[in-house]
Scaffold this motif. Structure first.
Motif, mmCIF file in Angstrom:
data_model
loop_
_atom_site.group_PDB
_atom_site.id
_atom_site.type_symbol
_atom_site.label_atom_id
_atom_site.label_comp_id
_atom_site.label_asym_id
_atom_site.label_seq_id
_atom_site.Cartn_x
_atom_site.Cartn_y
_atom_site.Cartn_z
ATOM 1 N N ALA A 331 -9.164 4.401 -9.819
ATOM 2 C CA ALA A 331 -9.545 3.146 -10.481
ATOM 3 C C ALA A 331 -8.389 2.153 -10.465
ATOM 4 C CB ALA A 331 -9.976 3.439 -11.918
ATOM 5 N N LEU A 332 -7.163 2.637 -10.662
ATOM 6 C CA LEU A 332 -5.996 1.760 -10.653
ATOM 7 C C LEU A 332 -5.771 1.156 -9.270
ATOM 8 C CD1 LEU A 332 -3.657 3.917 -12.909
ATOM 9 C CD2 LEU A 332 -4.520 1.632 -13.436
ATOM 10 N N ARG A 333 -5.998 1.945 -8.220
ATOM 11 C CA ARG A 333 -5.870 1.379 -6.864
ATOM 12 C C ARG A 333 -6.886 0.256 -6.654
ATOM 13 N NH1 ARG A 333 -5.094 6.672 -5.085
ATOM 14 N NH2 ARG A 333 -7.236 6.814 -4.334
ATOM 15 N N TRP A 334 -8.106 0.469 -7.117
ATOM 16 C CA TRP A 334 -9.155 -0.543 -6.974
ATOM 17 C C TRP A 334 -8.801 -1.807 -7.752
ATOM 18 C CZ3 TRP A 334 -13.774 -0.989 -4.294
ATOM 19 C CH2 TRP A 334 -14.663 -1.977 -4.726
ATOM 20 N N LEU A 335 -8.372 -1.629 -8.997
ATOM 21 C CA LEU A 335 -8.064 -2.778 -9.847
ATOM 22 C C LEU A 335 -6.831 -3.544 -9.353
ATOM 23 C CD1 LEU A 335 -8.632 -1.094 -13.320
ATOM 24 C CD2 LEU A 335 -10.069 -2.866 -12.296
ATOM 25 N N SER A 336 -5.862 -2.820 -8.776
ATOM 26 C CA SER A 336 -4.639 -3.479 -8.311
ATOM 27 C C SER A 336 -4.881 -4.304 -7.057
ATOM 28 C CB SER A 336 -3.549 -2.443 -8.026
ATOM 29 O OG SER A 336 -3.869 -1.687 -6.855
ATOM 30 N N GLY A 337 -5.951 -3.984 -6.314
ATOM 31 C CA GLY A 337 -6.222 -4.687 -5.071
ATOM 32 C C GLY A 337 -5.350 -4.230 -3.922
ATOM 33 N N ASP A 338 -4.580 -3.150 -4.128
ATOM 34 C CA ASP A 338 -3.688 -2.650 -3.086
ATOM 35 C C ASP A 338 -4.072 -1.210 -2.774
ATOM 36 O OD1 ASP A 338 -1.687 -1.938 -1.371
ATOM 37 O OD2 ASP A 338 -0.030 -2.615 -2.639
ATOM 38 N N SER A 339 -4.892 -1.043 -1.755
ATOM 39 C CA SER A 339 -5.375 0.292 -1.402
ATOM 40 C C SER A 339 -4.275 1.165 -0.820
ATOM 41 C CB SER A 339 -6.525 0.178 -0.386
ATOM 42 O OG SER A 339 -6.087 -0.500 0.783
ATOM 43 N N SER A 340 -3.118 0.565 -0.486
ATOM 44 C CA SER A 340 -2.032 1.344 0.112
ATOM 45 C C SER A 340 -1.177 2.049 -0.935
ATOM 46 C CB SER A 340 -1.136 0.444 0.966
ATOM 47 O OG SER A 340 -0.463 -0.506 0.161
ATOM 48 N N LEU A 341 -1.349 1.720 -2.215
ATOM 49 C CA LEU A 341 -0.554 2.365 -3.262
ATOM 50 C C LEU A 341 -0.967 3.832 -3.390
ATOM 51 C CD1 LEU A 341 -0.438 -0.367 -6.062
ATOM 52 C CD2 LEU A 341 1.473 0.482 -4.699
ATOM 53 N N GLN A 342 -0.053 4.716 -3.095
ATOM 54 C CA GLN A 342 -0.319 6.151 -3.185
ATOM 55 C C GLN A 342 0.648 6.755 -4.196
ATOM 56 O OE1 GLN A 342 -2.883 7.601 -1.688
ATOM 57 N NE2 GLN A 342 -3.468 5.701 -0.647
ATOM 58 N N LEU A 343 0.419 6.472 -5.470
ATOM 59 C CA LEU A 343 1.296 6.933 -6.535
ATOM 60 C C LEU A 343 0.671 8.114 -7.258
ATOM 61 C CD1 LEU A 343 2.170 3.416 -8.042
ATOM 62 C CD2 LEU A 343 3.486 4.698 -6.349
ATOM 63 N N ASP A 344 1.516 8.972 -7.803
ATOM 64 C CA ASP A 344 0.996 10.019 -8.673
ATOM 65 C C ASP A 344 0.899 9.462 -10.091
ATOM 66 O OD1 ASP A 344 3.576 9.936 -9.646
ATOM 67 O OD2 ASP A 344 4.171 11.863 -8.782
ATOM 68 N N GLU A 345 0.511 10.322 -11.035
ATOM 69 C CA GLU A 345 0.292 9.824 -12.387
ATOM 70 C C GLU A 345 1.570 9.255 -13.016
ATOM 71 O OE1 GLU A 345 0.154 14.425 -12.621
ATOM 72 O OE2 GLU A 345 -0.390 12.823 -11.237
ATOM 73 N N ARG A 346 2.718 9.861 -12.719
ATOM 74 C CA ARG A 346 3.976 9.333 -13.249
ATOM 75 C C ARG A 346 4.303 7.985 -12.601
ATOM 76 N NH1 ARG A 346 6.666 12.926 -16.345
ATOM 77 N NH2 ARG A 346 5.927 15.095 -16.239
ATOM 78 N N GLY A 347 4.038 7.894 -11.315
ATOM 79 C CA GLY A 347 4.284 6.634 -10.617
ATOM 80 C C GLY A 347 3.425 5.504 -11.164
ATOM 81 N N TRP A 348 2.162 5.821 -11.479
ATOM 82 C CA TRP A 348 1.290 4.800 -12.051
ATOM 83 C C TRP A 348 1.734 4.402 -13.456
ATOM 84 C CZ3 TRP A 348 -1.459 1.535 -9.617
ATOM 85 C CH2 TRP A 348 -2.092 1.865 -8.417
ATOM 86 N N LYS A 349 2.236 5.346 -14.231
ATOM 87 C CA LYS A 349 2.732 5.001 -15.561
ATOM 88 C C LYS A 349 3.914 4.034 -15.453
ATOM 89 C CE LYS A 349 4.333 7.112 -19.899
ATOM 90 N NZ LYS A 349 3.301 6.532 -20.790
ATOM 91 N N VAL A 350 4.813 4.301 -14.497
ATOM 92 C CA VAL A 350 5.947 3.393 -14.272
ATOM 93 C C VAL A 350 5.449 2.037 -13.774
ATOM 94 C CG1 VAL A 350 8.005 2.993 -12.864
ATOM 95 C CG2 VAL A 350 7.593 5.258 -13.864
ATOM 96 N N TRP A 351 4.493 2.070 -12.841
ATOM 97 C CA TRP A 351 3.966 0.812 -12.280
ATOM 98 C C TRP A 351 3.338 -0.048 -13.374
ATOM 99 C CZ3 TRP A 351 -0.755 -1.695 -11.797
ATOM 100 C CH2 TRP A 351 -0.861 -2.674 -10.806
#
Length: 367
Positions: A331-351
């Motif tokens: 869902a976060l990849r969809w909302l961000s508009g950047d399908s290339s973001l391949q982050l894990d849960e910790r990476g998304w928390k930082v993002w």
């Protein structure tokens, strides 16, 4: 007393005369082709710098002052040949050559020819400025409208004007780029398809004063893949430089900046209607919602409210453990508009935290 450099020029001019006091038939020429005199160069540089900085108002005011100066100088500046004859005549029994004529020959003052050259350059800059002013009064955007002809979308070029007179837009050829991002509800995988087509016959828009003009420029297929829960179509139009026309006068128009447009299409089994960002954030905060439920709510959030949704998720993530974001990563990849973001849960928390910090730098973020 004449300035020393002018006296030196007079000496050179007199040296071109024969010893009997008769002016030589060999003409005295300027040291190169007649161009804009250096005394105007600073002002022209200021006009160019303002245009480069996209400050059309400063460019226009600087150009007005420069043109007034050029037109005043044109009234008094002697022609080069006139200055040459006048200064050369001081070597004979005739008189009349003065400091201004000598300064022209020395290159210290502009001749009539160089003033005229400056006015021609000013004319060119004025056409650029006038074109910029008219283009700044126009807002070209794209609209995507469901076609009545089937599973198609009409790509419509829209131009809104705040100008007081009718304008005709004549852009150059361009390229229409279409990007489709589809999401699979069980895995959250994103599939991206991109294509482009040439607009060889660019549209011509007649825009009324203070009004809006619309013109369909293409049709594209909707194409929601089988099994996908949604497909977002984004269209971008790049048009080359052309012209903007007012009352028969053409002004140059740079590459047209057209605001892109996006729409989301769903298969028939997805309920219609947008949802509130809180509907998704509540599921994420629960921590045990299935991925299909999260994605069904994600894709039904209006595109214009995705930033608001990310704000709310960022605020929620401040008190959530990283693993709580794991189901929401697609869902976060969809909302961000950047399908290339391949982050894990910790990476998304930082993002989300970094994004929230940037947002807070601009003011309070509503809860």
């Amino acid at each position: 007393m004449l300035h020393r450099s002018i006296l030196a020029l007079l000496a050179l001019c007199l040296a071109s005369c024969r010893g009997d006091g008769v002016v030589s038939q060999a003409p005295v020429q300027p040291a190169g082709p007649l161009v804009v005199h250096p005394v105007y160069q600073t002002a022209f540089d200021a006009v160019k710098a303002a245009l480069d900085a996209e400050d059309t108002a400063v460019a226009a005011s600087t150009l007005r002052r420069l043109r007034a100066r050029l037109e005043a100088d044109l009234e008094t500046a002697p022609g080069f040949d006139e200055a040459r004859r006048s200064v050369g005549a001081q070597g004979s029994e005739r008189t009349g050559g003065g400091p201004r004529e000598a300064a022209v020959l020395a290159g210290l003052a502009p001749s009539r020819e160089s003033v005229e050259a400056g006015l021609r350059v000013a004319d060119g800059f004025e056409r650029v400025v006038e074109g910029r002013l008219r283009m700044e009064a126009l807002t070209p955007t794209l609209e995507l409208v469901r076609s009545a002809e089937g599973e198609l979308v009409d790509v419509v070029l829209v131009a809104r004007s705040t100008w007081s007179f009718p304008l005709t837009l004549e852009p150059g050829p361009g390229v229409l780029r279409v990007r489709r991002t589809s999401i699979e509800p069980r895995t959250g995988d994103l599939a991206v398809d991109a294509s482009e087509s040439t607009i060889a016959d660019p549209p011509v828009l007649e825009v009324p004063p203070g009004g809006v003009a619309r013109l369909r420029i293409a049709q594209v297929a909707i194409e929601v893949p089988v099994g996908a829960i949604a497909t977002e179509m984004t269209t971008r139009l790049s048009l080359n430089s052309g012209a903007v026309v007012e009352k028969g006068r053409r002004y140059p128009a740079r590459d047209f900046t057209v605001t892109p447009s996006a729409r989301t299409d769903f298969p028939a089994w997805v309920p219609l209607g947008y949802l509130e960002p809180a509907d998704l954030v509540g599921l994420v905060e629960r921590g045990d919602a299935p991925l299909p439920a999260i994605l069904e709510r994600t894709v039904r959030i209006a595109p214009a409210r995705r930033g608001e949704t990310l704000d709310m998720l960022g605020l929620a993530a401040e008190t959530l453990p990283p693993q709580a974001l794991r189901p929401a990563m697609p869902a976060l990849r969809w909302l961000s508009g950047d399908s290339s973001l391949q982050l894990d849960e910790r990476g998304w928390k930082v993002w989300l935290a970094q994004r929230l910090e940037e947002r807070r730098a601009g003011g309070p973020v509503p809860r």
